[in-house]
Design a protein around this motif. Sequence first.
Motif, mmCIF file in Angstrom:
data_model
loop_
_atom_site.group_PDB
_atom_site.id
_atom_site.type_symbol
_atom_site.label_atom_id
_atom_site.label_comp_id
_atom_site.label_asym_id
_atom_site.label_seq_id
_atom_site.Cartn_x
_atom_site.Cartn_y
_atom_site.Cartn_z
ATOM 1 N N LEU A 10 60.672 81.530 33.725
ATOM 2 C CA LEU A 10 60.800 80.099 34.015
ATOM 3 C C LEU A 10 61.429 79.931 35.401
ATOM 4 O O LEU A 10 62.469 80.538 35.694
ATOM 5 C CB LEU A 10 61.676 79.437 32.955
ATOM 6 N N VAL A 11 60.804 79.118 36.226
ATOM 7 C CA VAL A 11 61.302 78.902 37.579
ATOM 8 C C VAL A 11 61.106 77.436 37.945
ATOM 9 O O VAL A 11 60.180 76.778 37.463
ATOM 10 C CB VAL A 11 60.587 79.840 38.583
ATOM 11 N N GLN A 12 61.993 76.934 38.775
ATOM 12 C CA GLN A 12 61.870 75.544 39.210
ATOM 13 C C GLN A 12 60.802 75.416 40.294
ATOM 14 O O GLN A 12 60.514 76.389 41.012
ATOM 15 C CB GLN A 12 63.211 75.065 39.759
ATOM 16 N N PRO A 13 60.226 74.245 40.425
ATOM 17 C CA PRO A 13 59.265 74.022 41.522
ATOM 18 C C PRO A 13 59.882 74.394 42.875
ATOM 19 O O PRO A 13 61.049 74.098 43.134
ATOM 20 C CB PRO A 13 58.972 72.526 41.435
ATOM 21 N N GLY A 14 59.072 75.075 43.683
ATOM 22 C CA GLY A 14 59.560 75.551 44.967
ATOM 23 C C GLY A 14 60.169 76.929 44.916
ATOM 24 O O GLY A 14 60.444 77.528 45.967
ATOM 25 N N ALA A 60 42.566 83.224 45.890
ATOM 26 C CA ALA A 60 41.984 81.930 45.558
ATOM 27 C C ALA A 60 42.547 80.888 46.523
ATOM 28 O O ALA A 60 43.692 80.998 46.978
ATOM 29 C CB ALA A 60 42.350 81.547 44.122
ATOM 30 N N ASP A 61 41.747 79.887 46.824
ATOM 31 C CA ASP A 61 42.199 78.837 47.745
ATOM 32 C C ASP A 61 43.481 78.174 47.258
ATOM 33 O O ASP A 61 44.313 77.749 48.055
ATOM 34 C CB ASP A 61 41.101 77.784 47.921
ATOM 35 N N SER A 62 43.626 78.093 45.959
ATOM 36 C CA SER A 62 44.774 77.386 45.380
ATOM 37 C C SER A 62 46.105 78.088 45.628
ATOM 38 O O SER A 62 47.165 77.474 45.469
ATOM 39 C CB SER A 62 44.571 77.199 43.874
ATOM 40 N N VAL A 63 46.054 79.362 46.023
ATOM 41 C CA VAL A 63 47.303 80.118 46.211
ATOM 42 C C VAL A 63 47.451 80.668 47.625
ATOM 43 O O VAL A 63 48.486 81.266 47.941
ATOM 44 C CB VAL A 63 47.430 81.269 45.192
ATOM 45 N N PHE A 67 51.005 82.939 47.788
ATOM 46 C CA PHE A 67 51.053 84.181 47.036
ATOM 47 C C PHE A 67 50.662 85.349 47.939
ATOM 48 O O PHE A 67 49.798 85.205 48.811
ATOM 49 C CB PHE A 67 50.089 84.136 45.856
ATOM 50 N N THR A 68 51.276 86.498 47.674
ATOM 51 C CA THR A 68 50.940 87.713 48.405
ATOM 52 C C THR A 68 50.807 88.871 47.424
ATOM 53 O O THR A 68 51.713 89.117 46.627
ATOM 54 C CB THR A 68 52.021 88.056 49.433
ATOM 55 N N SER A 84 56.892 79.265 46.712
ATOM 56 C CA SER A 84 56.583 77.831 46.720
ATOM 57 C C SER A 84 55.823 77.435 45.463
ATOM 58 O O SER A 84 54.799 76.749 45.527
ATOM 59 C CB SER A 84 55.777 77.463 47.973
ATOM 60 N N LEU A 85 56.322 77.879 44.351
ATOM 61 C CA LEU A 85 55.625 77.645 43.086
ATOM 62 C C LEU A 85 55.561 76.167 42.741
ATOM 63 O O LEU A 85 56.493 75.401 43.016
ATOM 64 C CB LEU A 85 56.282 78.438 41.968
ATOM 65 N N LYS A 86 54.459 75.795 42.128
ATOM 66 C CA LYS A 86 54.196 74.424 41.729
ATOM 67 C C LYS A 86 54.001 74.360 40.213
ATOM 68 O O LYS A 86 53.615 75.368 39.601
ATOM 69 C CB LYS A 86 52.927 73.918 42.413
ATOM 70 N N PRO A 87 54.214 73.211 39.615
ATOM 71 C CA PRO A 87 53.971 73.102 38.170
ATOM 72 C C PRO A 87 52.551 73.523 37.774
ATOM 73 O O PRO A 87 52.368 74.090 36.684
ATOM 74 C CB PRO A 87 54.210 71.614 37.902
ATOM 75 N N GLU A 88 51.598 73.300 38.634
ATOM 76 C CA GLU A 88 50.219 73.678 38.309
ATOM 77 C C GLU A 88 49.995 75.186 38.347
ATOM 78 O O GLU A 88 48.907 75.656 37.991
ATOM 79 C CB GLU A 88 49.225 72.975 39.241
#
Length: 125
Positions: A10-14, A60-63, A67-68, A84-88
Amino acid sequence: VQLQASGGGLVQPGGSLRLSCAASGFTSDYYAIGWFRQAPGKEREGVSCISNTDGSTNYADSVKGRFTISRDNAKNTVYLQMNSLKPEDTADYYCATDVGRAGPCTNSGRYYDYWGQGTQVTVSS
């Protein structure tokens, strides 16, 4: 071939997480390892992959830009650094291997032969 994914949580957004995929049992150097994710009610998505033969990567374009993917051949482990994690980004994440792949890898799951168990990533405040 066996794959073991770990590192979810579990991680917070960002925030950031690093997933690990420990792989074993390869009889050839021709393979790629990919990361996939599936959120509840959604189709599986190819996130990123890395070729063992030339080290080339695909995202993927979404990451892209967040992501690396990388590998440590001495440890037979592939990592997915997620920033820079997002809820999605919330999903079960799986690693898989495309055995016999020479050259650039693909994020299309239909080419992957062996799959590890998932590790859950939840991005929420």
